[in-house]
Design a protein around this motif. Structure first.
Motif, PDB file in Angstrom:
ATOM      1  N   ARG A 126       0.828  -1.227   0.000  1.00 18.54           N
ATOM      2  CA  ARG A 126       0.000   0.000   0.000  1.00 18.54           C
ATOM      3  C   ARG A 126       0.857   1.271   0.000  1.00 18.54           C
ATOM      4  O   ARG A 126       0.378   2.335  -0.382  1.00 18.54           O
ATOM      5  CB  ARG A 126      -0.947  -0.016   1.213  1.00 18.54           C
ATOM      6  N   ILE A 127       2.099   1.166   0.445  1.00 18.94           N
ATOM      7  CA  ILE A 127       2.994   2.333   0.397  1.00 18.94           C
ATOM      8  C   ILE A 127       3.285   2.717  -1.055  1.00 18.94           C
ATOM      9  O   ILE A 127       3.549   3.874  -1.368  1.00 18.94           O
ATOM     10  CB  ILE A 127       4.295   2.060   1.198  1.00 18.94           C
ATOM     11  N   LEU A 128       3.191   1.724  -1.948  1.00 14.92           N
ATOM     12  CA  LEU A 128       3.401   1.983  -3.385  1.00 14.92           C
ATOM     13  C   LEU A 128       2.530   3.133  -3.905  1.00 14.92           C
ATOM     14  O   LEU A 128       2.973   3.924  -4.736  1.00 14.92           O
ATOM     15  CB  LEU A 128       3.062   0.701  -4.170  1.00 14.92           C
ATOM     16  N   TYR A 129       1.301   3.237  -3.374  1.00 11.70           N
ATOM     17  CA  TYR A 129       0.348   4.224  -3.909  1.00 11.70           C
ATOM     18  C   TYR A 129       0.686   5.668  -3.542  1.00 11.70           C
ATOM     19  O   TYR A 129       0.085   6.592  -4.072  1.00 11.70           O
ATOM     20  CB  TYR A 129      -1.092   3.872  -3.466  1.00 11.70           C
ATOM     21  N   VAL A 130       1.603   5.852  -2.591  1.00 11.95           N
ATOM     22  CA  VAL A 130       2.130   7.214  -2.375  1.00 11.95           C
ATOM     23  C   VAL A 130       3.580   7.327  -2.874  1.00 11.95           C
ATOM     24  O   VAL A 130       3.986   8.383  -3.347  1.00 11.95           O
ATOM     25  CB  VAL A 130       2.036   7.709  -0.898  1.00 11.95           C
ATOM     26  N   HIS A 131       4.317   6.219  -2.785  1.00 14.06           N
ATOM     27  CA  HIS A 131       5.740   6.266  -3.153  1.00 14.06           C
ATOM     28  C   HIS A 131       5.930   6.528  -4.658  1.00 14.06           C
ATOM     29  O   HIS A 131       6.671   7.440  -5.041  1.00 14.06           O
ATOM     30  CB  HIS A 131       6.405   4.945  -2.755  1.00 14.06           C
ATOM     31  N   VAL A 132       5.269   5.750  -5.488  1.00 13.49           N
ATOM     32  CA  VAL A 132       5.444   5.908  -6.945  1.00 13.49           C
ATOM     33  C   VAL A 132       4.895   7.260  -7.432  1.00 13.49           C
ATOM     34  O   VAL A 132       5.587   7.957  -8.188  1.00 13.49           O
ATOM     35  CB  VAL A 132       4.828   4.711  -7.708  1.00 13.49           C
ATOM     36  N   PRO A 133       3.668   7.678  -7.019  1.00  9.83           N
ATOM     37  CA  PRO A 133       3.196   8.997  -7.482  1.00  9.83           C
ATOM     38  C   PRO A 133       4.080  10.166  -7.041  1.00  9.83           C
ATOM     39  O   PRO A 133       4.275  11.115  -7.808  1.00  9.83           O
ATOM     40  CB  PRO A 133       1.801   9.112  -6.856  1.00  9.83           C
ATOM     41  N   THR A 134       4.643  10.108  -5.831  1.00  8.63           N
ATOM     42  CA  THR A 134       5.508  11.231  -5.412  1.00  8.63           C
ATOM     43  C   THR A 134       6.788  11.255  -6.262  1.00  8.63           C
ATOM     44  O   THR A 134       7.273  12.326  -6.619  1.00  8.63           O
ATOM     45  CB  THR A 134       5.869  11.170  -3.911  1.00  8.63           C
TER      46      THR A 134
END
Lengths: 259, 50
Positions: free
Chosen positions: A58-66
């Protein structure tokens, strides 16, 4: 400059517009808040856990967009720098656009590093490794802090614009190095999240949608705050110019008194 | 909503989201309040967006 002088008023202060907002920024702001809400709902709620990484994914959904927005912001900085440097008018508007974008990019790059460290602790067992992707990302982050430091050096607005445009065009060359670092060197960091090595989409539909919502939400925020920050920079420059004019007038008056 | 707290490693995951939103919220607040302060000192005719 420590004081911000007021430009002599022709318009009563009470009737002046209170900020940097327009109808377009308000519409953009509402769309951004809605998609941010979706991001939280899909990222933390509706999207499934991963087979291998479980909920850590679920961290992917903030990590990749940032990370995506940081790249976008730095590329916009380079485009603004080129427009200033090679444009006939050498418009300071392009310089402010580039500077505002770099500042926002630095915020996003810092968030990419922090969310990546948290994700790394869950999947690799450590917050940090001097791995190719992590090291080149840290280098990119430090380079843009350097760009902002160069903007903060003294001199006229045109001098600031010229030297920071040159730096802005140089440091953007690090982005391909960061992006392809996972292919060029053996790396702990995973390959591209969305496409596999053959260019096919390798993610579950709901995961892909959650990631898409994250990218849209942060891109909208970027566009929205970029407009506001550029306007704030324009006002800072205006007040700065006026402060300089006032100081020159005072000097002239002083010289006339003495002669 | 409480289901979120049942996630594995909820502290890390929620921490990642919280730090992200807190950082962009703080930056937004700084830009907007600075903009309001400066806008009071400048005539609307000098603001290209008005």
């Amino acid at each position: 400059m420590t004081t911000t002088p007021t430009i002599p008023a022709e318009q009563p202060a009470a009737t002046r517009r209170a900020g940097t907002g327009t109808t377009a920024t308000r519409v953009l702001g509402i769309a951004m808040v809605v998609t941010m809400g979706w991001l939280v709902a899909f990222g933390l709620g509706f999207s499934p856990a991963d087979r291998d990484q479980e909920d850590a994914v679920r961290i992917l959904y903030v990590h990749v967009p940032t990370a995506w927005v940081a790249y976008l912001a730095f590329i916009v900085t380079a485009v603004g720098s080129a427009m200033y440097l090679f444009g006939k008018k050498h418009s300071l508007g392009f310089d402010r656009f580039a500077g505002a974008s770099a500042e926002i990019g630095v915020v996003f790059m810092a968030l990419t590093l922090v969310s990546g460290m948290l994700w790394g602790k869950l999947t690799w067992g450590v917050y940090w490794q001097w791995d190719a992707r992590l090291t080149t990302t840290a280098l990119l982050f430090v380079s843009y802090i350097g760009y902002l430091a160069v903007r903060g050096l003294g001199g006229s607005h045109q001098q600031r614009a010229k030297r920071s445009a040159v730096v802005g065009l140089l440091v953007v060359l690090e982005i391909p190095l960061v992006h392809f670092s996972v292919k060029m060197w053996r790396s702990l960091h995973q390959d591209a999240s969305v496409l596999d090595s053959e260019g096919d989409v390798s993610m579950d539909g709901l995961m892909l949608f959650s990631l898409f919502v994250g990218v849209v939400a942060f891109t909208l925020w970027y566009a929205w705050i970029l407009l506001h920050r550029t306007r704030v920079m324009a006002m800072e420059d205006m007040l700065d110019d006026h402060g300089l004019d006032r100081a020159l007038d005072a000097r002239r008056a002083e010289a006339e008194e003495q002669s | 909503m409480l289901g979120i707290l049942a996630l594995q490693d909820a502290g890390f995951i929620l921490g990642g989201y919280a730090i992200t939103f807190a950082a962009i919220g703080t930056y937004t607040w700084r830009v907007m309040s600075n903009g309001r302060k400066l806008a009071e000192q400048i005539d609307d005719s000098d603001k290209y967006w008005t």
